[in-house]
Design an enzyme around this catalytic site. Structure first.
Site, PDB file in Angstrom:
ATOM      1  CB  SER A 187      -0.969   0.013   1.204  1.00  0.00           C
ATOM      2  OG  SER A 187      -1.589  -1.380   1.368  1.00  0.00           O
ATOM      3  NE  ARG A 188       3.427   2.418  -4.826  1.00  0.00           N
ATOM      4  CZ  ARG A 188       3.651   0.952  -5.492  1.00  0.00           C
ATOM      5  NH1 ARG A 188       3.695  -0.034  -4.832  1.00  0.00           N
ATOM      6  NH2 ARG A 188       3.532   1.104  -6.798  1.00  0.00           N
TER       7      ARG A 188
END
Ligand code: FMN
Length: 209
Positions: A187-188
Site C-alpha cells: 500500500s505504498r
C-alpha cells in the site's frame, strides 16, 4: 509511452527498528549480503556529483568499504573527476530490485592514497590496465575505430614494457554523513530509516514514506 498502469506491489520484507540496529554499516552489510544472493552485481553504485550547480549521475562499481568509506575507481580527468575537483559533496545510491530496497548515502569524496590505487590497478587484468590508459574518459572521441587503434598500439607497446598506473587514474573514497534505508512495503507504506552522524555517533530516525 504511458506507464500509469504499471505497478508492482512491494511486500517481501519489512524494516523495523528492532532489527535495523544502531549501526548503519551493519545494516548495509546485511542488505548487501542479501542482495548478493540474487543480484549479479549488487555493487552497482549510482554516484551523483555537482558541477557548476548541475547535478550529474552515473553508475560505477563499489570496490570496497574500507575504514567506513565507500571506494570506487575512475579517471580523475573525467567529468566526474572535474566535478569532484570543484565540489566534494556527493550522493550515492544502491537499488536492489529483488529485495525492493534502496540505500541512499550522502557524504564527502576524496582521492585514495596512491599506493591503494596502485594495488588495485595492478590487480586488474592487463587488458583493463591498458584500457584505462587508452581512455581519456569523457573527452570527445572521433570514432570507435580510433579507440581500438589506440588500444592495439598500446598493447603492442606493453608487450615488452612494464605498465604503469597513469597518475590520472585512481580511487575515490566517499565518507558518509548520512544513510537512508528504504524498504518497499504494501500500500505504498514503505519503511524509511535514516542515520545521521552527529558528533561521531549515528542517530536514527524514521521518515514518512
Ligand atoms: C555497470 C556499470 C559499471 C560501471 N563502472 C564504472 C566504474 O567503476 N568506474 C567508472 O569510471 N565508470 C564506470 N562506469 C561508466 C560510468 O557510468 C560513466 O559512463 C563514466 O564513468 C563516465 O562518467 P563521467 O563522464 O560522468 O565522468 C560503469 C557503467 C556501468 C553501466
Amino acid at each position: 509511452m504511458d506507464l500509469k498502469d504499471k505497478r508492482v506491489d512491494y511486500n517481501k520484507f519489512e524494516l523495523v527498528e528492532e532489527h535495523a540496529g544502531k549501526d548503519p554499516y551493519a545494516l548495509f552489510n546485511l542488505w548487501f549480503s542479501e542482495a548478493s544472493e540474487t543480484e549479479p552485481e549488487p555493487n552497482i553504485m549510482i554516484v551523483s556529483t555537482s558541477h557548476n550547480d548541475q547535478p550529474q549521475t552515473r553508475v560505477v562499481l563499489l570496490k570496497e568499504v574500507k575504514d567506513g568509506d565507500f571506494v570506487f575507481y575512475t579517471n580523475y580527468q573525467s567529468s566526474k573527476g572535474k566535478a569532484l575537483e570543484q565540489n566534494v559533496k556527493v550522493s550515492i545510491l544502491f537499488f536492489w530490485r529483488d529485495q525492493q530496497r534502496q540505500v541512499r548515502i550522502e557524504g564527502i569524496a576524496s582521492k585514495v592514497a596512491a599506493k591503494e590505487s596502485d594495488d588495485y590497478f595492478y590487480s586488474r587484468p592487463k587488458e583493463s590496465q591498458i584500457g584505462a590508459i587508452a581512455s581519456s574518459q569523457s573527452d570527445e572521441l572521433t570514432s570507435r575505430h580510433a579507440l581500438e587503434d589506440k588500444f592495439k598500439t598500446l598493447e603492442a607497446h606493453y608487450e615488452g614494457n612494464a605498465i604503469e598506473r597513469p597518475a590520472h587514474w585512481g580511487g575515490y573514497a566517499i565518507s558518509p554523513k548520512s544513510f537512508e534505508f528504504w524498504q518497499g512495503r504494501a500500500s505504498r507504506l514503505h519503511d524509511r530509516l535514516t542515520y545521521e552522524k552527529v558528533d561521531a555517533a549515528w542517530t536514527r530516525k524514521r521518515l514518512y514514506p
